[in-house]
Design an enzyme around this catalytic site. Structure first.
Site, PDB file in Angstrom:
ATOM      1  N   ASP A 145      45.858  42.131  47.696  1.00 30.23           N
ATOM      2  CA  ASP A 145      44.787  41.194  48.010  1.00 30.23           C
ATOM      3  C   ASP A 145      45.096  39.902  47.242  1.00 30.23           C
ATOM      4  OD1 ASP A 145      42.152  40.164  48.713  1.00 30.23           O
ATOM      5  OD2 ASP A 145      41.606  40.628  46.643  1.00 30.23           O
ATOM      6  N   ASP A 185      40.538  44.104  44.466  1.00 31.54           N
ATOM      7  CA  ASP A 185      39.461  44.114  43.478  1.00 31.54           C
ATOM      8  C   ASP A 185      38.066  44.061  44.082  1.00 31.54           C
ATOM      9  OD1 ASP A 185      39.702  41.352  44.281  1.00 31.54           O
ATOM     10  OD2 ASP A 185      38.464  40.845  42.554  1.00 31.54           O
ATOM     11  N   ASP A 212      37.881  45.212  49.847  1.00 31.67           N
ATOM     12  CA  ASP A 212      39.165  45.919  49.787  1.00 31.67           C
ATOM     13  C   ASP A 212      38.988  47.435  49.812  1.00 31.67           C
ATOM     14  OD1 ASP A 212      40.680  43.527  49.489  1.00 31.67           O
ATOM     15  OD2 ASP A 212      40.107  43.456  47.377  1.00 31.67           O
TER      16      ASP A 212
END
Length: 661
Positions: free
Chosen positions: A322, A538, A542
């Protein structure tokens, strides 16, 4: 923490600890030449503490016409006690009670994580009725076509489109975007996102059960269930091994007895076989290296939730990141300040990254105007001014303009800071054209552009961006060398910002503008090409992809509760360079497991062959069995040394590896 399991698994841990303590007490009593009844009692208490649960489970499985290795080990332990080898039986009980407790704790999936995600969505919403009045209703009762009022600072109660009003909305929980997004009439908003400084009227477009955040919950549950089915192969192996071992033990006892051998000799040979063929060394061949690696990783800031996860990390072939809060720090920073040229007095130029009296003066004015703002971009401007040690003049008549920016009087000038799209409409055509060129340049470079007006004329364009972590490029290079494939960037942010970060980090495969379900799709696409994907993220957005990936790794310091629970490993100190280190450590643990399995298998094969083809004395069989157990156990515990982590954390890449996608 993964230790916070349900009451059932905590009970198993307590019984395993009790069994171990009783076993240790029995061993001490035996070595101290205590009366036999004392250490026999302690060992039998160890049997009861550690063996009742696997024994009960095994009997229930037997009732369903299946035979598992837990019941087999309880029988082996009882058989050992029957021929006087109560110590060996107690050791079997301790090993399997401990293993069962660890498995129960490691495989837990709490409902609290899903409940924590649902808490993002408010329980109530303010609905506007046909007459224009307001009524507070349960968010779950909202229907398609309803219009709700979202006041400043409130969370949006449903997925929908803005029907009236303008504001900035923090939707990082859904898209992962680091910057609040300006919302106007016609723009889409998501349930659970946080409204900024303006009031919005939202036309509901999805019922509560179909919101993006509800779909996130469903995807996490589905992916977790799918992952649990991978344990079926292990259960099949246990079943076959148990059946073969029981059949061999019965045959080894019954056939010689039928051929005239006395009962004591037949029972002794069968129980010797049961002991030397028991998989204690096999169990220790697997668990100590993995558990030692888990302990070592934990001391260095990586929480790996189970031995199964450590095995999964060892198999990783591709890593996906990410962006916001993972490769980057997750908060905006002032990267550029471009003073607008005044045709009469001021030459073009200047940047927040270099000294310059004009740039410093403009930054001080901007920060003074933004001191009363709670917007993240405003705080970034103020922080940049403080970092440069600038003195901020006093500001008066401060006003926050939802969807536009802020306005204040500073040093006798009207300072306006906000969205270029709104402020440029109010400036002279020539000034607007020059400002748009600078705005376009910064936005093309992946920055969020903010316009500053002095007395109605463009004075500067400020470029803000999320700052990349300083070691991100080294981490990418190490992972490329380690896995042989370049990492992938999966982000909900806009393509320009994603491309800028990817270029700095050395990532060539970039997929931007992704919603949570799009990230899941991207992970599955990689898996369809036989990739074992580790996803590092995080945010709540996600969580579904973390649960879908072969191994999910969460950044723990700012990670959402659901993200931490959905992930298989958590980086507790937010140090990105621990990602390649834990993958390298997992690979070394797997190599030790293979070595230990060879050692354990060789000992078992030799001892079983000796017992079947020759005359293996029981003391020698026990010594060989326990010796192999000690050897593989000590070999696995080598990973407890700090040198194991230092070796795994070495980031030197000898030669560049061709990146693959």
């Amino acid at each position: 923490m993964w230790w916070r399991s349900g009451a059932g698994s905590l009970t198993e841990v307590r019984w395993a600890i009790a069994a171990t303590a009783l076993f240790a007490a029995g061993g001490v009593a035996q070595l101290a030449d205590a009366p036999p009844w004392l250490w026999w009692t302690l060992y039998l208490a160890c049997y009861a503490a550690g063996g009742w649960d696997p024994g009960l489970s095994g009997l229930k499985a037997l009732r369903d016409k299946t035979l598992d290795v837990d019941l087999l080990m309880v029988v082996a332990a009882i058989g050992a006690a029957a021929i006087g080898q109560v110590f060996d039986g107690a050791l079997l009980i301790v090993i399997f009670a401990t293993s069962g407790a660890l498995e129960a704790v490691a495989t837990k999936r709490t409902e609290d994580s899903v409940r924590g995600l649902l808490d993002l969505t408010p329980d109530q919403a303010t609905r506007i009725d046909d007459s224009g009045g307001e009524e507070v209703v349960a968010a779950a009762d909202l229907r398609l076509g309803d219009v709700i009022l979202v006041r400043p600072g409130e969370r949006v109660g449903a997925d929908g489109r803005v029907a009236a009003g303008a504001s900035d909305v923090d939707q990082a929980s859904i898209t992962g975007e680091s910057m609040p997004v300006d919302k106007q009439v016609g723009d889409e908003v998501f349930a659970g996102t946080l409204n900024g400084t303006g009031a919005l009227r939202v036309h509901v477009t999805r019922p509560a059960s179909e919101t993006v955040i509800a779909r996130i919950v469903a995807m996490v549950e589905q992916a977790s269930a799918t992952k649990a089915r991978t344990q079926l192969f292990i259960e099949k192996v246990e079943q076959r091994y148990s059946v073969v071992m029981v059949a061999a033990t019965v045959a080894l006892f019954a056939i010689p007895l039928a051929l005239g051998q006395n009962l004591q000799e037949s029972l002794l040979r069968a129980m010797t076989f049961m002991i030397v063929a028991s998989p204690c060394a096999v169990v220790l061949a697997t668990m100590p290296p993995l558990l030692a690696a888990i302990a070592t990783a934990g001391r260095h800031g990586v929480l790996v939730k189970s031995a199964v996860v450590m095995e999964q990390l060892a198999d990783v072939t591709h890593v996906a990141f990410d962006k916001t809060g993972t490769l980057t720090e997750g908060r905006p920073h002032l990267a550029h300040l471009r003073p607008m040229p005044d045709p009469a007095t001021t030459p073009e130029g200047g940047s927040a990254s270099g000294p310059g009296s004009e740039a410093d003066r403009l930054l001080a004015l901007a920060a003074a105007a933004e001191q009363g703002s709670e917007h993240p971009l405003g705080r970034a401007i103020v922080s940049a001014a403080h970092h440069q040690g600038l003195r901020l003049p006093a500001a008066t008549d401060f006003a926050s303009l939802p969807g536009r920016g802020v306005r204040a009087h500073v040093d006798g000038q009207v300072v306006e800071i906000g969205s270029p799209a709104h402020l440029l409409d109010e400036t002279a055509p020539g000034d607007a054209e020059r400002a748009r060129a600078v705005v376009a340049e910064l936005e093309d470079d992946g920055h969020s552009a903010v316009l500053m007006l002095l007395d109605g004329r463009p004075a500067a364009v400020l470029g803000l961006a999320d700052r990349m972590r300083p070691d991100a490029d080294q981490v990418v290079a190490h992972l490329t060398s380690l896995t042989g494939a370049g990492p992938v960037l999966l982000t909900g942010d806009n393509p320009r910002a994603a491309a800028r970060v990817a270029e700095q980090a050395g990532i060539t495969d970039v997929r931007a503008g992704l919603l949570p379900e799009d990230k899941v799709t991207a992970v599955r696409e990689l898996q369809q090409h036989q990739a074992r994907v580790a996803l590092v993220g995080d945010g709540v957005n996600d969580a579904p992809a973390l649960a879908t990936a072969h191994a999910g790794i969460a950044m723990g310091r700012a990670g959402a509760d659901l993200t931490l629970d959905a992930a298989d490993a958590v980086i507790t100190r937010d140090e990105l360079n621990t990602v390649p280190a834990v993958l390298a450590l997992a690979r070394r643990a797997r190599r030790l497991v293979i070595v230990n399995l060879v050692i354990a298998g060789t000992f078992i094969a030799v001892l079983v062959a000796w017992d079947l083809l020759g005359d293996l004395p029981l003391p020698l069989g026990v010594a060989g069995h326990e010796g192999s157990t000690v050897i593989v156990g000590l070999n696995g515990l080598r990973l407890l040394r700090n040198a194991a982590w230092r070796r795994a954390a070495a980031t030197t890449v000898a030669t560049p590896t061709r990146r693959q996608t």
